[in-house]
Write an enzyme that holds these catalytic residues in place. Structure first.
Site, PDB file in Angstrom:
ATOM      1  CE1 TYR A  75       7.572  10.619   7.489  1.00 35.79           C
ATOM      2  CE2 TYR A  75       7.887   8.741   6.041  1.00 35.79           C
ATOM      3  CZ  TYR A  75       8.033  10.091   6.315  1.00 35.79           C
ATOM      4  OH  TYR A  75       8.612  10.895   5.363  1.00 35.79           O
ATOM      5  NE  ARG A  78       4.812   6.596   2.785  1.00 34.53           N
ATOM      6  CZ  ARG A  78       6.010   7.017   2.358  1.00 34.53           C
ATOM      7  NH1 ARG A  78       6.582   8.058   2.923  1.00 34.53           N
ATOM      8  NH2 ARG A  78       6.616   6.393   1.365  1.00 34.53           N
ATOM      9  CG  HIS A 127      15.121   8.166  -1.273  1.00 38.78           C
ATOM     10  ND1 HIS A 127      14.193   8.371  -2.273  1.00 38.78           N
ATOM     11  CD2 HIS A 127      16.250   8.777  -1.702  1.00 38.78           C
ATOM     12  CE1 HIS A 127      14.749   9.079  -3.249  1.00 38.78           C
ATOM     13  NE2 HIS A 127      15.982   9.335  -2.934  1.00 38.78           N
ATOM     14  CB  CYS A 135      18.257   9.144  18.647  1.00 39.82           C
ATOM     15  SG  CYS A 135      18.275  10.611  19.688  1.00 39.82           S
ATOM     16  CB  CYS A 138      22.526   9.803  20.860  1.00 38.90           C
ATOM     17  SG  CYS A 138      21.144   8.656  20.924  1.00 38.90           S
ATOM     18  CB  THR A 195      11.712   6.451 -10.835  1.00 34.07           C
ATOM     19  OG1 THR A 195      11.948   7.698 -10.189  1.00 34.07           O
ATOM     20  CG2 THR A 195      12.749   6.220 -11.922  1.00 34.07           C
ATOM     21  CD  GLU A 221       1.809   8.737 -16.502  1.00 31.86           C
ATOM     22  OE1 GLU A 221       0.757   8.353 -15.962  1.00 31.86           O
ATOM     23  OE2 GLU A 221       2.537   9.657 -16.070  1.00 31.86           O
TER      24      GLU A 221
HETATM   25  N1  APR Z   1       5.057   0.286 -13.746  1.00 31.31           N
HETATM   26  C1  APR Z   1       6.066   1.158 -14.025  1.00 31.31           C
HETATM   27  N2  APR Z   1       5.997   2.495 -13.760  1.00 31.31           N
HETATM   28  C2  APR Z   1       4.869   2.957 -13.185  1.00 31.31           C
HETATM   29  C3  APR Z   1       3.769   2.108 -12.882  1.00 31.31           C
HETATM   30  C4  APR Z   1       3.909   0.720 -13.194  1.00 31.31           C
HETATM   31  N3  APR Z   1       2.927  -0.132 -12.939  1.00 31.31           N
HETATM   32  N4  APR Z   1       2.775   2.866 -12.339  1.00 31.31           N
HETATM   33  C5  APR Z   1       3.236   4.154 -12.298  1.00 31.31           C
HETATM   34  N5  APR Z   1       4.500   4.202 -12.820  1.00 31.31           N
HETATM   35  C6  APR Z   1       5.371   5.373 -12.957  1.00 31.31           C
HETATM   36  C7  APR Z   1       4.648   6.697 -13.186  1.00 31.31           C
HETATM   37  O1  APR Z   1       4.330   6.900 -14.550  1.00 31.31           O
HETATM   38  C8  APR Z   1       5.688   7.700 -12.676  1.00 31.31           C
HETATM   39  O2  APR Z   1       6.559   8.086 -13.719  1.00 31.31           O
HETATM   40  O3  APR Z   1       6.047   5.541 -11.737  1.00 31.31           O
HETATM   41  C9  APR Z   1       6.467   6.895 -11.619  1.00 31.31           C
HETATM   42  C10 APR Z   1       6.259   7.357 -10.174  1.00 31.31           C
HETATM   43  O4  APR Z   1       6.803   8.636 -10.062  1.00 31.31           O
HETATM   44  P1  APR Z   1       6.720   9.457  -8.678  1.00 31.31           P
HETATM   45  O5  APR Z   1       5.336   9.435  -8.180  1.00 31.31           O
HETATM   46  O6  APR Z   1       7.362  10.771  -8.939  1.00 31.31           O
HETATM   47  O7  APR Z   1       7.580   8.599  -7.646  1.00 31.31           O
HETATM   48  P2  APR Z   1       9.161   8.348  -7.571  1.00 31.31           P
HETATM   49  O8  APR Z   1       9.811   8.541  -8.893  1.00 31.31           O
HETATM   50  O9  APR Z   1       9.364   7.070  -6.887  1.00 31.31           O
HETATM   51  O10 APR Z   1       9.606   9.559  -6.593  1.00 31.31           O
HETATM   52  C11 APR Z   1      10.958   9.723  -6.296  1.00 31.31           C
HETATM   53  O11 APR Z   1      10.433  11.398  -4.686  1.00 31.31           O
HETATM   54  O12 APR Z   1       8.994  12.102  -3.140  1.00 31.31           O
HETATM   55  C12 APR Z   1      10.226  11.576  -3.306  1.00 31.31           C
HETATM   56  O13 APR Z   1      11.448  10.266  -1.789  1.00 31.31           O
HETATM   57  C13 APR Z   1      10.351  10.222  -2.631  1.00 31.31           C
HETATM   58  O14 APR Z   1      11.518   8.279  -3.446  1.00 31.31           O
HETATM   59  C14 APR Z   1      10.606   9.274  -3.800  1.00 31.31           C
HETATM   60  C15 APR Z   1      11.143  10.196  -4.865  1.00 31.31           C
END
Ligand code: APR
Length: 246
Positions: A75, A78, A127, A135, A138, A195, A221
């Site tokens: 972390y 990151r 998230h 902590c 506490c 997402t 995608e």
């Molecule tokens: N613009 C829009 N979408 C994009 C781009 C872009 N430039 N580049 C990638 N993506 C899309 C991908 O196609 C994919 O569908 O972003 C998505 C990322 O998906 P994940 O990698 O699954 O990430 P996320 O959806 O944020 O994950 C959700 O999972 O691991 C946990 O807590 C973590 O918050 C996270 C949660």
């Protein structure tokens, strides 16, 4: 010069723009895809964090209990990458859209603070974030203004400092979640940006709770959400969102 609009069915962009312009209430749900344009990895895409690291080891209470030093080193890395990144045109466009919209809520799954750094105000961090540690015993809090050293992990109360992040198997912060559900239920338009929709309950904001909304997905995608939304635009966030505020 070819305008970006020409790359996408003009009709889709016109529809999206008209819906956003007339909406009295907007919810935006974002994921790591929006920050990929700031140079940060997604989770499940090519080179994604969960492709190169074990979720159980790094993003669970069990993993933290087993090896807190390893978890903190990850972390810390990151957090440093987030601090070195700049908000993208997509982050900035959402801040501009909020500034000119009446009722606007941004619920993000990202812990990178890039929406806040782009100037967004009404941000719900579903998230958590990497700005603070808390902590395990506490619930005391401390600001993270640099890496947390291994020697600092133990807290005086006998607990351990942990990242203020929601790990797998944990519940979302209640007050934040309640506000997100309320925003989804009131929304006339929901934008789902960057997402995969694979993680709940966050994804349900765009489906189960957005019952009266026109839901639009922006993602290069197809995702598990694509069949459930009114419009799915195959594009990157920064190719579409700035078009909504010009
Ligand atoms: N613009 C829009 N979408 C994009 C781009 C872009 N430039 N580049 C990638 N993506 C899309 C991908 O196609 C994919 O569908 O972003 C998505 C990322 O998906 P994940 O990698 O699954 O990430 P996320 O959806 O944020 O994950 C959700 O999972 O691991 C946990 O807590 C973590 O918050 C996270 C949660």
């Amino acid at each position: 010069m070819e305008s970006k609009l020409q790359r996408y069915p003009m009709e889709e962009m016109r529809t999206l723009r008209a819906r956003v312009d007339s909406a009295a209430s907007i919810l935006v749900l974002t994921g790591s895809g929006i920050s990929s344009e700031s140079g940060l990895p997604t989770f499940r895409g090519a080179g994604g964090l969960w492709r190169t690291h074990r979720v159980q080891t790094l993003a669970s209470l069990e993993g933290f209990s087993a090896d807190p030093v390893l978890v903190w080193s990850w972390y810390n890395e990151r957090r440093a990458a987030h601090a070195a990144a700049e908000p993208s045109a997509a982050h900035r466009a959402l801040a501009a859209l909020e500034a000119r919209s009446g009722n606007f809520t941004l619920a993000t799954q990202n812990v990178d603070s890039l929406h806040l750094r782009a100037g967004s105000k009404n941000v719900l961090e579903l998230h958590g974030s990497l700005r603070e540690a808390r902590c395990t015993t506490c619930d005391a809090r401390r600001v993270l203004d640099g890496p947390l050293d291994a020697s600092e992990i133990e807290h005086a109360c006998g607990g351990r400092w942990r990242p203020d992040i929601v790990w797998f198997g944990e519940s979302l912060p209640q007050a934040v979640w309640a506000r997100a559900v309320d925003a989804a239920e009131r929304a006339e338009v929901v934008l789902v940006v960057g997402t995969s929709g694979l993680v709940n309950p966050a994804a349900s904001l765009a489906t189960r709770f957005a019952r009266r909304a026109y839901v639009v997905e922006i993602n290069p995608e197809e995702t598990i959400l694509t069949p459930e939304v009114a419009l799915s635009i195959r594009a990157r966030a920064s190719d579409v969102l700035p078009e909504l505020v010009t």
